[in-house]
Scaffold this active site. Structure first.
Site, PDB file in Angstrom:
ATOM      1  N   SER A 326       0.802  -1.228   0.000  1.00  0.00           N
ATOM      2  CA  SER A 326       0.000   0.000   0.000  1.00  0.00           C
ATOM      3  C   SER A 326       0.833   1.274   0.000  1.00  0.00           C
ATOM      4  O   SER A 326       0.276   2.367  -0.146  1.00  0.00           O
ATOM      5  CB  SER A 326      -0.938   0.000   1.208  1.00  0.00           C
ATOM      6  OG  SER A 326      -1.913  -1.020   1.082  1.00  0.00           O
ATOM      7  N   ASP A 350     -17.769  -0.480  -1.178  1.00  0.00           N
ATOM      8  CA  ASP A 350     -16.858  -1.563  -0.781  1.00  0.00           C
ATOM      9  C   ASP A 350     -17.615  -2.578   0.072  1.00  0.00           C
ATOM     10  O   ASP A 350     -17.880  -2.328   1.253  1.00  0.00           O
ATOM     11  CB  ASP A 350     -15.674  -0.999   0.005  1.00  0.00           C
ATOM     12  CG  ASP A 350     -14.846  -2.094   0.687  1.00  0.00           C
ATOM     13  OD1 ASP A 350     -14.840  -3.232   0.164  1.00  0.00           O
ATOM     14  OD2 ASP A 350     -14.236  -1.814   1.731  1.00  0.00           O
TER      15      ASP A 350
END
Length: 635
Positions: A326, A350
């Site tokens: 990330s 999501d």
């Protein structure tokens, strides 16, 4: 017949006179020839034979220059020269080499490794009458024993020479590199005149990159010797030009702190000053003692280093290639915003996973229950994967690779760091050439969160982070800060080649920095605990890189996984966020979560650089060798 009638006295006298005359003429002819030869030798060819005589009596010896010293930004000595006494052998002056070596071995404690090294160099090409080192760093007892028995060893000498010494070796080994004996390959490419008498050359790091400046220029001296080759007096001397003394951007205090923070672990830390590109710290842990390599490391010591499971010789900061996880998301955010694939207001649902098509493979979010509706700022703070899955699939590999290349990925974007690798910036053409497969949309999904084929080095992560800190202004990372003396630093430092990364909307930089501040200071930020109590604002991004792949529905259980198969912990960031003074990249191999392991390390570095070190008063800093240097310019 009377006796007088048989003997002709007058005839015999004439015969004798003729013979005596012939003999006299012959002797005079010989004398004339001898005088003529003497005249030729002493008058006509006087200069020739004087020169030949001087060659037996006078020798021209090379005088190697002292190698330049290396200091950190506070004038702390990092690399110096110390005198040692070396036992050398000149093969051309030794009658029976085997007998000489046998007698030397019986008189001195010469190791088998030294003998093997000497015999190997004896077989290698070299300059005529060049002394070959046999044993290093003799003590007073060994030198006294050789002095008493000197008449027994023609061609054997004890020579004093300066060799490299690193007072803080374990801390600086991967930055400075080390010097070592010149090998056969190096002998073919160096200047044989300037390196006459020089036994050492830079092998890695700064020692190798700035070899030409650190080496200096050779000198020479005419010396008078006796029949045994022993020097009687110096007739003429041209002093060598010492190598340049270099001052680095490196701060030894921050370098030491980086090693302390990673003690007992494996990993790397890069710290850069964004405004100058100066590399403040370059730590690869564990380190090693570079002094062992200078005069030749023993087989036992080298085997221990090379076979260690922790790989101390491996420079993780420059050559370690890892999935960025990330930590790549700030760069992906810049790419998605500038390419128009997303904007500040776009929201994505999501549910805990992402699918390219209904019924297809599920790409999981780390939060299996999902975060609901998320925008870019929330996704960055929360490190939501689903948002980046979708924008990554929309961008595709061509857009992502193009923008990541502008951040310096896929190449060595440093100015003077030796040995850095390029990592791997995948493209569709690369996969077709290497894997013989097309680029699939799923590959773009993995790439969007720093997994899949994408590999980066800690140096590349720190460089890209410094570019965000500079809001797109490229300042290539560099180690050299200054040159002691009259030579301008610009003559040594390579010319920068990077252009600023200009975005369609410059405000994009500020927005991405704001998202990274949310990671540190936001209510849902993954690194909010690491930022608690800070007196300054910082921007960052955590990352957790998988070492091996999980099946679609498999859960990650750290306790049941071997330690060296656990996730890598990563962090990139800079501080203060509004006017950055330091940018860092941290990776802790098999450390686990980036927020719990790597982020606190970065916070400790920020505190040290911004709060602890500026309060230190300039002081006299003494190296381990006892050489004092003045800490003149603060930080």
């Amino acid at each position: 017949m009377a006796w007088g009638e048989l003997k002709n006295t007058a005839a015999e006298r004439r015969l004798f006179q003729r013979r005596a005359l012939v003999m006299l003429m012959f002797v005079m002819l010989l004398m004339a020839g001898l005088l003529a030869r003497m005249y030729q030798l002493q008058i006509v060819e006087h200069d020739t034979y004087t020169t030949l005589s001087d060659k037996n009596r006078v020798q021209v010896q090379s005088v190697p220059p002292p190698r330049g010293l290396v200091y950190d930004r506070n004038n702390v000595l990092l690399a110096e020269n110390r005198p040692v006494f070396t036992l050398t052998v000149t093969p051309e002056r030794v009658g029976d080499m085997d007998d000489t070596l046998a007698r030397l071995t019986s008189d001195l404690s010469i190791s088998d490794e030294d003998l093997e090294r000497f015999e190997r160099r004896l077989r290698e090409p070299r300059r005529p009458f060049q002394a070959i080192p046999l044993s290093y760093d003799l003590d007073e007892t060994e030198m006294a024993r050789l002095a008493v028995n000197r008449h027994r060893f023609p061609g054997v000498e004890v020579e004093a020479e300066l060799v490299r010494y690193y007072p803080h070796s374990d801390l600086t080994a991967h930055v400075l590199g080390f010097v070592g004996r010149i090998n056969r390959e190096e002998l073919q490419r160096i200047d044989p005149v300037n390196y006459a008498g020089t036994n050492y050359i830079g092998k890695s790091g700064i020692e190798r990159f700035y070899e030409a400046a650190l080496h200096g220029e050779v000198g020479y001296q005419h010396v008078e010797t006796n029949a045994r080759g022993r020097i009687l007096r110096v007739l003429e001397r041209v002093n060598p030009v010492p190598g340049e003394d270099l001052q680095l951007q490196l701060d030894l205090r921050l370098q030491r702190r980086a090693y302390e923070l990673l003690e007992g672990r494996r990993g790397a830390i890069i710290a850069i000053e964004p405004s100058t590109g100066g590399i403040l710290a370059l730590a690869s842990v564990p380190g090693f003692d570079a002094n062992k390599f200078v005069t030749g490391i023993s087989v036992k010591d080298y085997r221990a280093l090379s076979q260690s499971i922790d790989k101390p010789l491996f420079n993780r900061a420059l050559r370690g290639q890892y999935p960025p996880a990330s930590t790549i998301k700030p760069m992906m955010a810049v790419a998605a915003l500038d390419s128009g694939v997303t904007d500040k207001d776009r929201r994505i649902w999501d549910p805990g996973y992402f699918q390219l098509r209904e019924g297809g493979r599920r790409f999981r979010n780390w939060n299996r229950s999902g975060d609901g509706w998320v925008d870019l700022k929330y996704s960055m703070a929360r490190s939501n994967d689903v948002y980046f899955y979708e924008v990554g699939a929309d961008m595709g590999v061509d857009v992502m690779s193009d923008y990541l290349a502008r951040f310096g990925f896929g190449e060595d974007a440093t100015l003077d760091v030796s040995g850095a690798l390029n990592g791997l910036l995948p493209t569709a053409d690369w996969k077709r050439a290497v894997k013989n497969e097309p680029w699939y949309p799923g590959d773009s999904v993995n790439m969007s969160i720093g997994q899949g084929f994408l590999l980066v080095t800690p140096m590349q992560l720190a460089t890209a982070t410094a570019l965000i800190a500079n809001r797109g202004d490229w300042v290539e990372p560099r180690l050299l800060k200054d040159v002691r003396g009259d030579r301008p630093v610009e003559e040594l430092l390579p010319e920068p080649t990077r252009e600023p990364l200009q975005l369609k909307d410059p405000e994009t930089w500020e927005y991405v920095v704001d998202t990274m501040e949310e990671v540190m200071h936001g209510a849902r930020g993954t690194a909010r605990r690491a930022a608690q109590g800070a007196s300054y604002r910082m921007a960052g991004k955590t990352g957790t890189a998988q070492v091996f792949s999980l099946a679609q529905d498999e859960e990650y259980d750290e306790e049941q996984i071997r330690e060296r198969l656990r996730d890598h912990a990563l962090f990139v960031g800079f501080a203060p966020a509004e006017a950055p003074e330091i940018a860092v990249a941290v990776i802790v191999e098999n450390g686990g979560g980036g927020s719990s392991v790597a982020a606190p390390v970065a916070r400790a570095l920020f505190d040290a650089w911004l709060e602890e070190f500026p309060s230190d008063e300039p002081a006299s800093v003494v190296s381990d060798s006892g050489l004092a240097e003045v800490n003149a310019d603060g930080r």
